[in-house]
Design a protein around this motif. Structure first.
Motif, PDB file in Angstrom:
ATOM      1  N   ASP A  47       0.703  -1.110   0.130  1.00 26.06           N
ATOM      2  CA  ASP A  47      -0.199   0.180  -0.097  1.00 26.06           C
ATOM      3  C   ASP A  47       0.879   1.315  -0.110  1.00 26.06           C
ATOM      4  O   ASP A  47       1.760   1.295   0.884  1.00 26.06           O
ATOM      5  CB  ASP A  47      -0.948   0.073   1.210  1.00 26.06           C
ATOM      6  CG  ASP A  47      -1.883  -1.138   1.404  1.00 26.06           C
ATOM      7  OD1 ASP A  47      -1.769  -2.024   0.189  1.00 26.06           O
ATOM      8  OD2 ASP A  47      -2.579  -1.316   2.393  1.00 26.06           O
ATOM      9  N   ASP A  48       0.702   2.148  -0.954  1.00 33.56           N
ATOM     10  CA  ASP A  48       1.379   3.418  -1.077  1.00 33.56           C
ATOM     11  C   ASP A  48       0.696   4.508  -1.840  1.00 33.56           C
ATOM     12  O   ASP A  48      -0.367   4.053  -2.676  1.00 33.56           O
ATOM     13  CB  ASP A  48       2.629   3.044  -1.494  1.00 33.56           C
ATOM     14  CG  ASP A  48       3.894   3.854  -0.794  1.00 33.56           C
ATOM     15  OD1 ASP A  48       3.866   5.025  -0.569  1.00 33.56           O
ATOM     16  OD2 ASP A  48       5.001   3.326  -0.650  1.00 33.56           O
ATOM     17  N   ASP A  49       1.092   5.616  -1.680  1.00 33.43           N
ATOM     18  CA  ASP A  49       0.718   6.843  -2.300  1.00 33.43           C
ATOM     19  C   ASP A  49       1.116   6.852  -4.000  1.00 33.43           C
ATOM     20  O   ASP A  49       2.106   6.083  -4.348  1.00 33.43           O
ATOM     21  CB  ASP A  49       0.768   8.115  -1.846  1.00 33.43           C
ATOM     22  CG  ASP A  49      -0.068   8.249  -0.474  1.00 33.43           C
ATOM     23  OD1 ASP A  49      -0.802   7.458  -0.186  1.00 33.43           O
ATOM     24  OD2 ASP A  49       0.585   9.152   0.421  1.00 33.43           O
ATOM     25  N   GLY A  50       0.235   7.311  -4.751  1.00 30.52           N
ATOM     26  CA  GLY A  50       0.763   7.302  -6.090  1.00 30.52           C
ATOM     27  C   GLY A  50       0.048   8.686  -6.919  1.00 30.52           C
ATOM     28  O   GLY A  50      -0.610   9.372  -6.177  1.00 30.52           O
ATOM     29  N   GLU A  51       0.077   8.983  -7.967  1.00 31.53           N
ATOM     30  CA  GLU A  51      -0.467   9.971  -8.642  1.00 31.53           C
ATOM     31  C   GLU A  51      -0.596   9.573 -10.047  1.00 31.53           C
ATOM     32  O   GLU A  51       0.093   8.671 -10.647  1.00 31.53           O
ATOM     33  CB  GLU A  51       0.657  11.262  -8.739  1.00 31.53           C
ATOM     34  CG  GLU A  51       1.818  11.039  -9.526  1.00 31.53           C
ATOM     35  CD  GLU A  51       2.805  12.444  -9.391  1.00 31.53           C
ATOM     36  OE1 GLU A  51       3.109  12.503 -10.198  1.00 31.53           O
ATOM     37  OE2 GLU A  51       2.135  13.059  -8.301  1.00 31.53           O
ATOM     38  N   THR A  52      -1.750  10.107 -10.874  1.00 35.76           N
ATOM     39  CA  THR A  52      -1.881   9.918 -12.227  1.00 35.76           C
ATOM     40  C   THR A  52      -1.015  10.680 -13.118  1.00 35.76           C
ATOM     41  O   THR A  52      -0.438  11.722 -12.545  1.00 35.76           O
ATOM     42  CB  THR A  52      -3.329  10.217 -12.500  1.00 35.76           C
ATOM     43  OG1 THR A  52      -3.560  11.702 -12.345  1.00 35.76           O
ATOM     44  CG2 THR A  52      -4.444   9.346 -11.899  1.00 35.76           C
TER      45      THR A  52
END
Length: 410
Positions: A47-52
């Motif tokens: 689980d981790d943050d990301g971006e488009t």
């Protein structure tokens, strides 16, 4: 008899005192949260943050040195290939158009010709790979319907097909842009070569090479710009992909084709994607706590059509859960907060006739939310979540009102 009546108040007071002492020292039930042991698979996830991000974005630069006229476009405006005018540039005075300028224009045209040849080779290679992946996917699809191949093999063929189609789209975009760059270089060379001592006021117009939208305007006001100065960025907001930065020690376990679940992105339901590539190079990133971490970019493609995620744009933050593997669907599992360690062994507290019973268990995989139980418990057992340090075996317990909600989430 009279003496007995005289002692009655004292006897009554003694009985009350004894009753109060018994009530005060009588063990009271401890309120605890209970959850049931259940069967089902546990997904091991990262689980981790990301971006488009837009898959193919293009930075449009000034092809010649001159005066840039004020741009009429703004971020978010739609552009059409071969139709929308992006900018206008008035070439500089003829005194500044020397032999060096002509030579530079000729060199840019030659570089554009070479780039076209390269893009055509890449496009041919992408078309061949896409056709091969299409054939393999059709064969796998037919075999999967008759259950002649494993589901994992069909999923792998589907992933290869999606990746090949994405690479083909990128190669087509790249070819369009290379042709566009050559047209601009050729037009710039003609402008320079045919410039007379009495220049005209006709501006040099740059037309959009793709269908999409303006992402950023880097230079809006009218000013003198040198050749190669970035003016704006354009791209297709429909062609989004995911970039997830994970720790390098987690990245080694992620493989192309892994399922990604996107949560808390602002829409009514989670979205899904598949990992296309795990980049081979890590980079240094400082966390919010000031810790230096080695991270790796994981790139994934959306599975839902654009109509179901059209509010997402370029650079939007998302929360991603990458599934590494899943346990046996028939395995037992409990919330991870119910397991504790004592003298190197793992235990849980089980509720038996409203009393605490300590049970030694053997655990398997855990994803931080659920833990697999391999021995020690059976389906339906009621176990205590987050047991306090003061809880001991044999204590009387009572289920807290929140236990029903925890069971629903478990």
């Amino acid at each position: 008899m009279k003496r007995l009546r005289e002692k009655m108040p004292w006897l009554f007071a003694a009985v009350i005192l004894i009753a109060l002492l018994v009530y005060g020292y009588w063990p009271r039930p401890v309120l605890v949260d209970l959850a049931a042991v259940k069967r089902g698979s546990i997904a091991m996830t990262v689980d981790d943050d990301g971006e488009t991000r837009i898959r193919e974005r293009y930075r449009i630069a000034a092809p010649v040195t001159g005066k840039l006229l004020r741009l009429e476009l703004h971020a978010g405006d739609r552009v059409e290939r071969g139709t929308t005018e992006l900018m206008q540039i008035l070439p500089m005075d003829p005194a500044l158009l020397d032999a060096r300028t002509v030579a530079e224009s000729q060199a840019r045209l030659a570089a554009a010709d070479a780039a076209i040849e390269e893009s055509q080779s890449l496009l041919a290679s992408a078309e061949s790979a896409a056709q091969l992946a299409e054939d393999a996917y059709q064969r796998a699809n037919a075999l999967h319907k008759t259950k002649s191949i494993a589901t994992s093999e069909w999923e792998e063929a589907e992933h290869d097909h999606r990746a090949a189609q994405a690479n083909l789209r990128s190669a087509k975009f790249r070819s369009l842009v290379r042709n566009y760059e050559r047209d601009i270089a050729k037009a710039a060379l003609l402008k320079v070569s045919n410039f007379s001592e009495t220049p005209t006021d006709l501006p040099f117009k740059i037309i959009s090479p793709i269908d999409g939208a303006v992402l950023r305007v880097l230079q809006e006001d009218s000013s003198v710009v040198a050749a190669g100065t970035p003016i704006l960025e354009i791209g297709d907001p429909r062609d989004l992909e995911l970039q997830i930065d994970v720790l390098s020690n987690y990245a080694v376990a992620i493989e192309p084709g892994a399922t990604v679940t996107i949560e808390h992105w602002g829409g009514p339901k989670p979205l899904h994607a598949k990992v296309r590539v795990v980049e081979p190079s890590a980079f240094l990133k400082v966390s919010a706590l000031g810790v230096e971490e080695k991270r790796v970019r994981v790139i994934a493609d959306f599975l839902e059509p654009w109509e179901e995620r059209q509010t997402l744009g370029d650079g939007y933050r998302i929360e991603a859960r990458i599934t590494l593997r899943e346990s046996d669907p028939q395995s037992l599992h409990v919330p991870a907060g119910a397991v504790f360690e004592l003298a190197g062994k793992r235990y849980v507290f089980r509720s038996r006739a409203n009393r605490v019973e300590r049970v030694e268990v053997s655990i398997g995989d855990s994803n931080g939310r659920q833990t697999e139980i391999r021995s020690g418990l059976k389906e339906g057992d009621r176990i205590i979540l987050h047991p306090p340090d003061t809880l001991r075996e044999g204590d009387i317990i009572e289920a807290a009102p929140s236990s029903s909600q925890i069971d629903a989430l478990n």
